[in-house]
Design a protein around this motif. Structure first.
Motif, mmCIF file in Angstrom:
data_model
loop_
_atom_site.group_PDB
_atom_site.id
_atom_site.type_symbol
_atom_site.label_atom_id
_atom_site.label_comp_id
_atom_site.label_asym_id
_atom_site.label_seq_id
_atom_site.Cartn_x
_atom_site.Cartn_y
_atom_site.Cartn_z
ATOM 1 N N LEU A 1 17.523 -28.127 18.104
ATOM 2 C CA LEU A 1 16.548 -29.189 18.367
ATOM 3 C C LEU A 1 16.353 -29.400 19.868
ATOM 4 O O LEU A 1 15.217 -29.634 20.320
ATOM 5 C CB LEU A 1 17.009 -30.494 17.715
ATOM 6 N N PHE A 2 17.448 -29.305 20.632
ATOM 7 C CA PHE A 2 17.337 -29.470 22.085
ATOM 8 C C PHE A 2 16.421 -28.402 22.677
ATOM 9 O O PHE A 2 15.511 -28.708 23.465
ATOM 10 C CB PHE A 2 18.721 -29.385 22.737
ATOM 11 N N GLY A 3 16.653 -27.151 22.307
ATOM 12 C CA GLY A 3 15.816 -26.068 22.811
ATOM 13 C C GLY A 3 14.370 -26.200 22.371
ATOM 14 O O GLY A 3 13.444 -25.991 23.172
ATOM 15 N N LEU A 4 14.162 -26.576 21.094
ATOM 16 C CA LEU A 4 12.814 -26.699 20.556
ATOM 17 C C LEU A 4 12.045 -27.826 21.239
ATOM 18 O O LEU A 4 10.901 -27.641 21.692
ATOM 19 C CB LEU A 4 12.881 -26.947 19.049
ATOM 20 N N PHE A 5 12.659 -29.012 21.342
ATOM 21 C CA PHE A 5 11.967 -30.148 21.934
ATOM 22 C C PHE A 5 11.785 -29.982 23.444
ATOM 23 O O PHE A 5 10.792 -30.465 23.997
ATOM 24 C CB PHE A 5 12.713 -31.451 21.622
ATOM 25 N N LEU A 6 12.720 -29.317 24.095
ATOM 26 C CA LEU A 6 12.550 -29.042 25.520
ATOM 27 C C LEU A 6 11.341 -28.124 25.733
ATOM 28 O O LEU A 6 10.521 -28.355 26.635
ATOM 29 C CB LEU A 6 13.809 -28.389 26.093
ATOM 30 N N LEU A 7 11.213 -27.116 24.880
ATOM 31 C CA LEU A 7 10.082 -26.201 24.970
ATOM 32 C C LEU A 7 8.767 -26.940 24.711
ATOM 33 O O LEU A 7 7.790 -26.783 25.463
ATOM 34 C CB LEU A 7 10.251 -25.057 23.968
ATOM 35 N N LEU A 8 8.733 -27.751 23.646
ATOM 36 C CA LEU A 8 7.523 -28.506 23.321
ATOM 37 C C LEU A 8 7.151 -29.475 24.445
ATOM 38 O O LEU A 8 5.964 -29.628 24.782
ATOM 39 C CB LEU A 8 7.712 -29.275 22.014
ATOM 40 N N TYR A 9 8.158 -30.097 25.032
ATOM 41 C CA TYR A 9 7.909 -31.056 26.114
ATOM 42 C C TYR A 9 7.344 -30.360 27.347
ATOM 43 O O TYR A 9 6.375 -30.827 27.960
ATOM 44 C CB TYR A 9 9.208 -31.790 26.463
ATOM 45 N N PRO B 1 26.176 -30.303 15.279
ATOM 46 C CA PRO B 1 26.114 -29.752 16.642
ATOM 47 C C PRO B 1 25.217 -28.530 16.758
ATOM 48 O O PRO B 1 24.474 -28.392 17.738
ATOM 49 C CB PRO B 1 27.575 -29.400 16.950
ATOM 50 N N GLU B 2 25.285 -27.628 15.778
ATOM 51 C CA GLU B 2 24.448 -26.429 15.843
ATOM 52 C C GLU B 2 22.968 -26.784 15.708
ATOM 53 O O GLU B 2 22.118 -26.242 16.428
ATOM 54 C CB GLU B 2 24.854 -25.451 14.739
ATOM 55 N N THR B 3 22.673 -27.695 14.803
ATOM 56 C CA THR B 3 21.279 -28.133 14.640
ATOM 57 C C THR B 3 20.796 -28.852 15.882
ATOM 58 O O THR B 3 19.634 -28.692 16.296
ATOM 59 C CB THR B 3 21.151 -29.060 13.413
ATOM 60 N N GLN B 4 21.668 -29.638 16.505
ATOM 61 C CA GLN B 4 21.291 -30.348 17.726
ATOM 62 C C GLN B 4 20.935 -29.378 18.847
ATOM 63 O O GLN B 4 20.004 -29.622 19.617
ATOM 64 C CB GLN B 4 22.433 -31.276 18.176
ATOM 65 N N SER B 5 21.675 -28.267 18.937
ATOM 66 C CA SER B 5 21.377 -27.266 19.967
ATOM 67 C C SER B 5 19.991 -26.661 19.752
ATOM 68 O O SER B 5 19.232 -26.459 20.707
ATOM 69 C CB SER B 5 22.448 -26.162 19.957
ATOM 70 N N LEU C 1 16.414 -35.780 24.657
ATOM 71 C CA LEU C 1 17.063 -34.602 25.227
ATOM 72 C C LEU C 1 18.338 -34.992 25.969
ATOM 73 O O LEU C 1 19.354 -34.286 25.879
ATOM 74 C CB LEU C 1 16.101 -33.877 26.168
ATOM 75 N N LEU C 2 18.299 -36.098 26.688
ATOM 76 C CA LEU C 2 19.480 -36.580 27.408
ATOM 77 C C LEU C 2 20.598 -36.941 26.444
ATOM 78 O O LEU C 2 21.778 -36.625 26.685
ATOM 79 C CB LEU C 2 19.111 -37.787 28.269
ATOM 80 N N ASN C 3 20.256 -37.604 25.351
ATOM 81 C CA ASN C 3 21.262 -37.985 24.358
ATOM 82 C C ASN C 3 21.940 -36.760 23.747
ATOM 83 O O ASN C 3 23.155 -36.754 23.539
ATOM 84 C CB ASN C 3 20.613 -38.818 23.250
ATOM 85 N N ILE C 4 21.154 -35.721 23.456
ATOM 86 C CA ILE C 4 21.732 -34.505 22.881
ATOM 87 C C ILE C 4 22.617 -33.804 23.900
ATOM 88 O O ILE C 4 23.726 -33.350 23.583
ATOM 89 C CB ILE C 4 20.615 -33.560 22.388
ATOM 90 N N GLN C 5 22.138 -33.734 25.153
ATOM 91 C CA GLN C 5 22.881 -33.022 26.187
ATOM 92 C C GLN C 5 24.204 -33.701 26.510
ATOM 93 O O GLN C 5 25.226 -33.033 26.712
ATOM 94 C CB GLN C 5 22.015 -32.918 27.454
#
Length: 312
Positions: free
Chosen positions: A27-35, A21-25, A82-86
């Motif tokens: 990754l969510f922030g990182l990939f959202l920023l990159l996107y 869960p912590e890594t997913q959070s 991102l949707l899957n993580i959220q």
């Protein structure tokens, strides 16, 4: 253990990059920023080209289409991840998986073909400068663009159509963040020999001929540049294609990494990392490469950003 009934529609689970869960959070922030950077950067390139009449040339016409293709290419995979993580929901439907594979292939091929057309444009501009306005007229540019779209759409069909004949277990766990065909083939319960032939045939044909065209174009470009007597002339000639050459190296380098890792390993971290570079980092870097290495593009972006700031 016996396999489930293969006539039922299977459920696909995208396991993603991590289940922590912590890594997913992170990754969510990182990939959202990159996107967001990818979308914003490529949109800026498109708007700068549309609003600056000095950039209404074949090179920038194809560059704007490359930026649009990069936006679509990234959008086939990252939003779903991102949707899957959220939502903490890893499910993707069978139809959704096939659709994602198809459009992922379409825009990957489109990037490839646009880079080839852009190499041809640079070849004509440097090797035949006097005939450039005649050879690269508006009609030919439109025809080349239409041809790239047609070849991309048709080239992606065989892989997707043959994937429809595969049988799977009731639940299919994909150790990836999107439906990538090589990974899907590894998880099929039916024979994948025909699918593998189609995959490597399409990849070989749609990879070899465009790359051969790019290499031929640049071999002629280098030969022409070497014939220029002054250092300033050589630098000016090379600077017009330096950005494109950088993008070509980045694109083909990451593509090669993805398919070598998928061939030699089974769902390794190396393969996933190569896919991240291919699907996220490369489309994000293209606007930076073209804006930082191109004086005309930097000027157009500066005017566009100033105009946006003063309009508020």
């Amino acid at each position: 253990m016996e396999l489930e009934n293969h006539t039922e529609i299977p459920v696909f689970l995208l396991l993603g990059l991590s289940e922590n869960p912590e890594t997913q959070s992170v990754l969510f922030g990182l990939f959202l920023l990159l996107y967001l950077v990818t979308i914003f950067g490529n949109l800026l390139i498109i708007l700068a080209i549309l609003t600056d009449s000095h950039l209404h040339t074949p090179m920038y016409f194809f560059l704007s289409n490359l930026s649009f293709s990069d936006i679509c290419f990234t959008s086939t995979t990252v939003p779903k991840m991102l949707l899957n993580i959220q939502t903490q929901n890893k499910v993707i439907t069978y139809a959704g998986c096939i659709t994602q594979m198809y459009f992922f292939t379409v825009f990957g091929l489109l990037d490839n073909l646009l880079l080839t057309v852009m190499a041809y444009d640079r070849f004509v501009a440097i090797c035949h400068p006097l005939h450039y306005p005649v050879l690269m007229d508006t009609r030919l540019c439109a025809q080349l663009l239409l041809l790239t779209w047609l070849l991309s759409g048709l080239g992606a069909l065989p892989e997707s159509m043959t994937a429809l004949r595969l049988s799977f277990c009731a639940v299919v766990e994909i150790p990836h963040y999107f439906c990538e065909l090589p990974e899907i083939l590894k998880l099929a319960c039916s024979d994948t020999f025909m699918n593998s032939i189609v995959l490597y045939t399409v990849t070989g044909v749609m990879g070899f001929f465009p790359l051969a065209g790019i290499l031929f174009s640049y071999s002629q470009i280098v030969a022409s540049i070497l014939q220029i007597s002054t250092k300033g002339g050589k630098y000016k000639a090379f600077s017009t294609c330096g950005s494109h050459l950088s993008v070509v190296c980045l694109f083909y380098g990451t593509c090669l990494g993805v398919y070598l890792s998928s061939t030699w390993t089974h769902a390794s971290l190396t393969g996933v990392f190569a896919s991240v570079l291919y699907t996220v980092v490369t489309p994000m870097m293209n606007p930076f490469i073209y804006s930082l290495r191109n004086r005309d593009m930097k000027r157009a972006l500066r005017i566009l950003l100033c105009g946006l700031m003063y309009s508020k």
